[in-house]
Design a protein around this motif. Structure first.
Motif, PDB file in Angstrom:
ATOM      1  N   GLN A  20       0.972  -1.082   0.042  1.00 31.26           N
ATOM      2  CA  GLN A  20      -0.035  -0.187  -0.104  1.00 31.26           C
ATOM      3  C   GLN A  20       0.875   1.173  -0.036  1.00 31.26           C
ATOM      4  O   GLN A  20       1.839   1.513   0.912  1.00 31.26           O
ATOM      5  N   VAL A  21       0.721   2.136  -1.000  1.00 30.20           N
ATOM      6  CA  VAL A  21       1.460   3.358  -1.146  1.00 30.20           C
ATOM      7  C   VAL A  21       0.743   4.436  -0.346  1.00 30.20           C
ATOM      8  O   VAL A  21      -0.408   4.547  -0.679  1.00 30.20           O
ATOM      9  N   PRO A  22       1.621   4.955   0.738  1.00 31.32           N
ATOM     10  CA  PRO A  22       0.781   6.200   1.549  1.00 31.32           C
ATOM     11  C   PRO A  22       0.352   7.397   0.725  1.00 31.32           C
ATOM     12  O   PRO A  22       1.153   7.547  -0.547  1.00 31.32           O
ATOM     13  N   ASP A  23      -0.508   7.926   1.071  1.00 31.87           N
ATOM     14  CA  ASP A  23      -0.797   9.329   0.094  1.00 31.87           C
ATOM     15  C   ASP A  23       0.273  10.548   0.681  1.00 31.87           C
ATOM     16  O   ASP A  23       0.789  10.330   1.745  1.00 31.87           O
ATOM     17  N   SER A  24       0.591  10.957  -0.421  1.00 27.64           N
ATOM     18  CA  SER A  24       1.809  12.266  -0.321  1.00 27.64           C
ATOM     19  C   SER A  24       1.022  13.421   0.209  1.00 27.64           C
ATOM     20  O   SER A  24      -0.109  13.693  -0.060  1.00 27.64           O
ATOM     21  N   ASN A  25       1.867  14.063   1.114  1.00 24.28           N
ATOM     22  CA  ASN A  25       1.163  15.238   1.905  1.00 24.28           C
ATOM     23  C   ASN A  25       2.503  16.186   1.642  1.00 24.28           C
ATOM     24  O   ASN A  25       3.572  16.092   1.996  1.00 24.28           O
ATOM     25  N   PRO A  26       2.415  17.323   0.866  1.00 23.91           N
ATOM     26  CA  PRO A  26       3.248  18.426   0.774  1.00 23.91           C
ATOM     27  C   PRO A  26       3.641  19.062   2.050  1.00 23.91           C
ATOM     28  O   PRO A  26       4.470  19.677   2.151  1.00 23.91           O
ATOM     29  N   ASN A  27       2.711  18.760   2.901  1.00 26.13           N
ATOM     30  CA  ASN A  27       3.016  19.630   4.388  1.00 26.13           C
ATOM     31  C   ASN A  27       4.194  18.647   5.423  1.00 26.13           C
ATOM     32  O   ASN A  27       4.710  19.364   6.188  1.00 26.13           O
ATOM     33  N   LEU A  28       4.373  17.395   4.745  1.00 31.81           N
ATOM     34  CA  LEU A  28       5.291  16.642   5.602  1.00 31.81           C
ATOM     35  C   LEU A  28       6.585  16.663   5.036  1.00 31.81           C
ATOM     36  O   LEU A  28       6.975  16.593   3.852  1.00 31.81           O
ATOM     37  N   ASP A  36       6.383  22.132  11.982  1.00 26.39           N
ATOM     38  CA  ASP A  36       6.598  22.280  13.108  1.00 26.39           C
ATOM     39  C   ASP A  36       7.694  21.445  13.892  1.00 26.39           C
ATOM     40  O   ASP A  36       8.419  21.820  14.527  1.00 26.39           O
ATOM     41  N   GLU A  37       7.493  20.081  13.632  1.00 21.02           N
ATOM     42  CA  GLU A  37       8.574  19.259  14.275  1.00 21.02           C
ATOM     43  C   GLU A  37       9.804  19.354  13.758  1.00 21.02           C
ATOM     44  O   GLU A  37      10.788  19.308  14.465  1.00 21.02           O
ATOM     45  N   PHE A  38      10.015  19.694  12.590  1.00 21.56           N
ATOM     46  CA  PHE A  38      11.310  19.905  11.891  1.00 21.56           C
ATOM     47  C   PHE A  38      12.004  21.180  12.518  1.00 21.56           C
ATOM     48  O   PHE A  38      13.134  21.319  12.938  1.00 21.56           O
ATOM     49  N   SER A  39      11.106  22.458  12.691  1.00 17.48           N
ATOM     50  CA  SER A  39      11.715  23.311  13.442  1.00 17.48           C
ATOM     51  C   SER A  39      11.897  23.235  14.851  1.00 17.48           C
ATOM     52  O   SER A  39      13.106  23.851  15.345  1.00 17.48           O
ATOM     53  N   THR A  40      11.090  22.468  15.644  1.00 18.33           N
ATOM     54  CA  THR A  40      11.600  22.161  16.818  1.00 18.33           C
ATOM     55  C   THR A  40      12.829  21.360  17.010  1.00 18.33           C
ATOM     56  O   THR A  40      13.731  21.823  17.670  1.00 18.33           O
ATOM     57  N   GLU A  41      13.198  20.414  16.220  1.00 14.57           N
ATOM     58  CA  GLU A  41      14.380  19.567  16.135  1.00 14.57           C
ATOM     59  C   GLU A  41      15.575  20.428  15.802  1.00 14.57           C
ATOM     60  O   GLU A  41      16.704  20.499  16.470  1.00 14.57           O
ATOM     61  N   ARG A  42      15.503  21.362  14.839  1.00 13.65           N
ATOM     62  CA  ARG A  42      16.604  22.287  14.432  1.00 13.65           C
ATOM     63  C   ARG A  42      16.889  23.198  15.561  1.00 13.65           C
ATOM     64  O   ARG A  42      17.940  23.410  15.943  1.00 13.65           O
TER      65      ARG A  42
END
Length: 251
Positions: A20-28, A36-42
């Motif tokens: 099963q191919v997950p749906d693409s999400n441009p926000n991820l 938001d999670e990326f900004s927190t990690e950086r």
């Protein structure tokens, strides 16, 4: 009918096994659930890197602990004035306690050690120094010196070489030069056959082949070999070889 049923069953089975191919999400983003999670990690990584940067050292603590430990063990050298940085100030420890600075010895002068540079040594010739020779010699003085050398020159006439004193024993050198056949060539008749044990025993009596040949000649050789020292009849006892003497003579 049966073929149609098998075909439908195969298609259904393959559809159930396909991934099963997950749906693409441009926000991820890649590796994150969202921006938001990326900004927190950086931000967290930036804080860690900031904590690892060297901090400014306050005044009075500019010397590392390892350096302070080394300075505490320094002993005064030569009784000279302390040298502790610019202006000779003493180093301050981490707690503000002044530490004795290292002392360096004063430059050692050559004259202090009794090793003043030698500028005039009468034992060293200056004949290769043109200025030195020209200051004390002239054409006339050279002519006088040459004349004195001629007056003291003596020609020594050659004299005959001294004769070798006779010892009454055979001379192996003269015997070698008087022969011409090589080693191993039978020239003299031998009877009774060769006895290797007797040969080794007799030759072991002498420290060298020259001494063995001398004893062989003294006992009647090379014509006679009473002691079995020349079983092959070449006239050379105990493998003595006359070739080196012939080579020294040039033939």
């Amino acid at each position: 009918m049966m073929n149609r049923f098998l075909t439908l069953s195969t298609v259904a089975f393959l559809a159930a096994c396909s991934a099963q191919v997950p749906d693409s999400n441009p926000n991820l983003g890649v590796g994150f659930n969202g921006y938001d999670e990326f900004s927190t990690e950086r931000a967290r990584r930036d804080a860690e890197l900031q904590a690892m940067r060297p901090r400014a050292v306050p005044d009075g603590q500019a010397i590392a602990s390892e350096t302070l430990t080394a300075l505490e063990s320094v002993r005064t050298i030569g009784g000279q004035s302390p040298v502790g940085g610019v202006g000779g100030s003493t180093a301050q420890g981490a707690l503000g306690t002044p530490l004795p600075a290292a002392r360096v010895p004063a430059p050692v002068e050559t004259a202090t050690l009794g090793m003043a540079p030698v500028t005039d040594n009468p034992d060293i010739s200056d004949e290769q120094n043109f200025d030195a020779v020209a200051s004390r010699e002239s054409i006339e003085s050279d002519a006088e010196r040459i004349e004195r050398n001629r007056e003291t020159y003596q020609v020594v006439a050659p004299t005959a070489l001294p004769e070798r004193s006779s010892t009454g024993r055979p001379n192996v050198v003269a015997f070698a030069l008087a022969t011409s056949h090589p080693l191993g060539t039978q020239v003299y008749r031998r009877t009774g056959g060769a006895n290797i044990n007797r040969f080794n025993r007799e030759c072991a009596r002498y420290p060298s082949a020259d001494r063995a040949q001398e004893a062989f000649l003294e006992a009647g050789g090379p014509q006679r070999d009473r002691r079995g020292m020349d079983p092959d009849g070449d006239g050379y006892a105990c493998f003595w070889n006359p070739a080196p003497f012939r080579t020294a003579r040039g033939g």
